[in-house]
Scaffold this motif. Structure first.
Motif, PDB file in Angstrom:
ATOM      1  N   ASN A   1       1.296   4.204  -2.946  1.00  0.00           N
ATOM      2  CA  ASN A   1       1.136   5.641  -2.690  1.00  0.00           C
ATOM      3  C   ASN A   1       2.228   6.452  -3.374  1.00  0.00           C
ATOM      4  OD1 ASN A   1      -1.176   5.296  -1.150  1.00  0.00           O
ATOM      5  ND2 ASN A   1      -0.055   5.210   0.775  1.00  0.00           N
ATOM      6  N   TYR A   2       3.369   5.842  -3.635  1.00  0.00           N
ATOM      7  CA  TYR A   2       4.459   6.531  -4.327  1.00  0.00           C
ATOM      8  C   TYR A   2       4.299   6.463  -5.847  1.00  0.00           C
ATOM      9  CZ  TYR A   2       6.776   6.458   0.191  1.00  0.00           C
ATOM     10  OH  TYR A   2       7.078   6.626   1.514  1.00  0.00           O
TER      11      TYR A   2
ATOM     12  N   THR B   1       0.836  -1.205   0.000  1.00  0.00           N
ATOM     13  CA  THR B   1       0.000   0.000   0.000  1.00  0.00           C
ATOM     14  C   THR B   1       0.869   1.253   0.000  1.00  0.00           C
ATOM     15  OG1 THR B   1      -1.832  -1.114   1.100  1.00  0.00           O
ATOM     16  CG2 THR B   1      -1.745   1.290   1.297  1.00  0.00           C
ATOM     17  N   HIS B   2       1.905   1.266   0.837  1.00  0.00           N
ATOM     18  CA  HIS B   2       2.811   2.416   0.866  1.00  0.00           C
ATOM     19  C   HIS B   2       3.496   2.601  -0.485  1.00  0.00           C
ATOM     20  CE1 HIS B   2       2.883   3.842   5.090  1.00  0.00           C
ATOM     21  NE2 HIS B   2       2.412   2.637   5.319  1.00  0.00           N
TER      22      HIS B   2
ATOM     23  N   PRO C   1       1.127   6.871  -7.823  1.00  0.00           N
ATOM     24  CA  PRO C   1      -0.304   7.075  -8.131  1.00  0.00           C
ATOM     25  C   PRO C   1      -0.538   7.163  -9.635  1.00  0.00           C
ATOM     26  CG  PRO C   1       0.688   9.128  -7.426  1.00  0.00           C
ATOM     27  CD  PRO C   1       1.747   8.054  -7.263  1.00  0.00           C
TER      28      PRO C   1
END
Length: 118
Positions: A105-106, A101-102, A108
Motif C-alpha cells: 500500500n505504500y 499487504t501494508h 502503489p
C-alpha cells in the motif's frame, strides 16, 4: 544458511546515532535474487505507531516477546545475513501476509488512463 519468511532475527538498526540492534521480520522468500546472502525485512519496535501492526501473543508460532511488539511495514531494509544473529522466533504466515499487504500500500503502481504503468 538461508533464512525463512516469517522469522524474526536481531540485526543492526541503521539511522541510530550509536550501534544498536533491533528485531527484523523477514518478508522475502527464496525467490530473492541473493537469498543465500540477504533478505528483505521490516522492523519490529516496542513503540506503537498509528499505522503499526500489533504482534499478538498468538501470532508467534515459535518464540515470542516479553514486551508489546509492533511491525513497522514502512521501515524496510535489505538485511545481510552476515549481520544478523539471535533468532527471536517465527510469526504466522497470516501476519506476514498482512505486513506485505501494508507495505504494498505504500508502494502503489501509478497507472495512466489506459491502465498501464506510467
Amino acid at each position: 544458511m538461508n533464512y525463512s519468511q516469517g522469522e524474526v532475527w536481531w540485526g543492526p538498526a541503521p539511522h541510530k546515532s550509536n550501534s544498536a540492534y533491533r528485531p527484523w521480520l523477514i518478508i522475502s522468500d527464496d525467490t530473492h535474487p541473493f537469498a543465500d546472502e540477504e533478505s528483505i525485512a521490516v522492523a519490529l519496535t516496542t513503540q506503537q505507531h498509528p499505522a503499526g501492526i500489533a504482534v499478538l501473543e498468538d501470532n508467534w508460532i515459535r518464540g515470542g516477546s516479553d514486551t508489546d511488539a509492533f511491525i513497522s511495514p514502512w521501515y524496510v531494509i535489505n538485511l545481510k545475513h552476515r549481520d544478523i544473529d539471535n533468532l527471536q522466533g517465527v510469526l504466522s504466515q497470516t501476519l506476514v501476509a498482512e505486513t506485505i499487504t501494508h507495505l504494498r500500500n505504500y508502494t502503489p503502481i501509478n497507472t495512466g488512463e489506459d491502465g498501464n504503468a506510467e
